[in-house]
Design a protein around this motif. Sequence first.
Motif, mmCIF file in Angstrom:
data_model
loop_
_atom_site.group_PDB
_atom_site.id
_atom_site.type_symbol
_atom_site.label_atom_id
_atom_site.label_comp_id
_atom_site.label_asym_id
_atom_site.label_seq_id
_atom_site.Cartn_x
_atom_site.Cartn_y
_atom_site.Cartn_z
ATOM 1 N N ARG A 97 0.789 -1.631 -0.105
ATOM 2 C CA ARG A 97 0.178 -0.099 0.233
ATOM 3 C C ARG A 97 1.166 1.100 -0.112
ATOM 4 N NH1 ARG A 97 -5.170 -0.850 2.259
ATOM 5 N NH2 ARG A 97 -5.176 1.238 3.578
ATOM 6 N N ALA A 98 2.398 1.311 0.544
ATOM 7 C CA ALA A 98 3.089 2.670 1.218
ATOM 8 C C ALA A 98 3.016 2.746 -0.743
ATOM 9 C CB ALA A 98 3.922 2.294 1.962
ATOM 10 N N ARG A 99 4.337 1.523 -1.721
ATOM 11 C CA ARG A 99 4.187 1.376 -2.680
ATOM 12 C C ARG A 99 3.302 2.146 -3.506
ATOM 13 N NH1 ARG A 99 6.826 -3.948 -2.658
ATOM 14 N NH2 ARG A 99 8.347 -4.438 -1.601
ATOM 15 N N ALA A 100 2.327 1.424 -3.546
ATOM 16 C CA ALA A 100 1.072 1.885 -4.636
ATOM 17 C C ALA A 100 0.778 3.817 -3.918
ATOM 18 C CB ALA A 100 -0.437 1.333 -4.025
ATOM 19 N N ALA A 101 1.119 3.762 -2.586
ATOM 20 C CA ALA A 101 0.642 5.283 -2.494
ATOM 21 C C ALA A 101 1.777 6.502 -2.607
ATOM 22 C CB ALA A 101 -0.155 5.570 -1.078
ATOM 23 N N THR A 102 2.929 6.411 -2.515
ATOM 24 C CA THR A 102 3.452 7.134 -2.887
ATOM 25 C C THR A 102 4.595 6.733 -3.971
ATOM 26 O OG1 THR A 102 5.331 5.164 -1.771
ATOM 27 C CG2 THR A 102 4.419 7.672 -0.462
ATOM 28 N N GLY A 103 4.110 5.940 -4.768
ATOM 29 C CA GLY A 103 5.832 5.357 -5.976
ATOM 30 C C GLY A 103 6.932 5.019 -5.433
ATOM 31 N N SER A 104 7.840 5.070 -4.388
ATOM 32 C CA SER A 104 8.770 4.152 -3.466
ATOM 33 C C SER A 104 8.448 3.528 -2.553
ATOM 34 C CB SER A 104 9.493 5.704 -3.105
ATOM 35 O OG SER A 104 8.822 6.015 -1.949
#
Length: 246
Positions: free
Chosen positions: A206-213
Amino acid sequence: MARNDHFSAFAATYAQFRPTYPDALFGWLARQSDAHGHAWDCATGNGQAAHQLTPHFERVTATDVGAAMIAHAPPHPRITFAVGSAEHPPIADHDVNLITVAQALHWFDLPAFWQTCQRVLQPHGVLAYWGYLLPQITPAVDALVIAYHDDAVGPYWPDDRGPLLTHYANVCPPAERIPTPTFAMNATWTVDQLIGMLDSWSATHRARAATGSDPLAPFGARLREAWGAEATRPVSWPITVHAFRF
């Protein structure tokens, strides 16, 4: 994805890096059951607990809302895998001796699930659910895992995960509680396996999807340094088990 299907998008990673429950847990559960004809593993994921039930029950039904999770479950002649919810499983009335829920009860509509338990369990049938939190390795490694869990991906955990964080202490179905012994998962892991487990967390994705990193990337080197020169280390996860007789 279906409601509360938090893992299908990375089902292969989940299947590879989640720890294995102790066989002693399933032996104990079998001893609590009056009969051993049919067990239902609800929210089975990749079928881990379902497979561990097969030495003790003639047949096992294993359901999950995630079709991709079911697709990554290894087949077994005594397990019937099916896509289905905890609240509306494809199971006949009063046909089950034991229901197990491993690390998933917090995703359920609990009033509806209790009604389903009453419907599918035979008289005096048993419901058991359990959960675990972070691994215990060394103080230095544990501190980094806690920092990753709480800070790096803390804002990206699903909101309904709260009951797991309190080990389901405030969850109580309308049934008779069975006193439970203490259990733990134990393994010998490499640091790469630990990093793989962190990559199997829904909050990481979820963090990757939200931040792009990638939130895990900065922690890799730090975890390797804290791990030290040892190729493998013992890892332990205490499990909190709750069991009830309907």
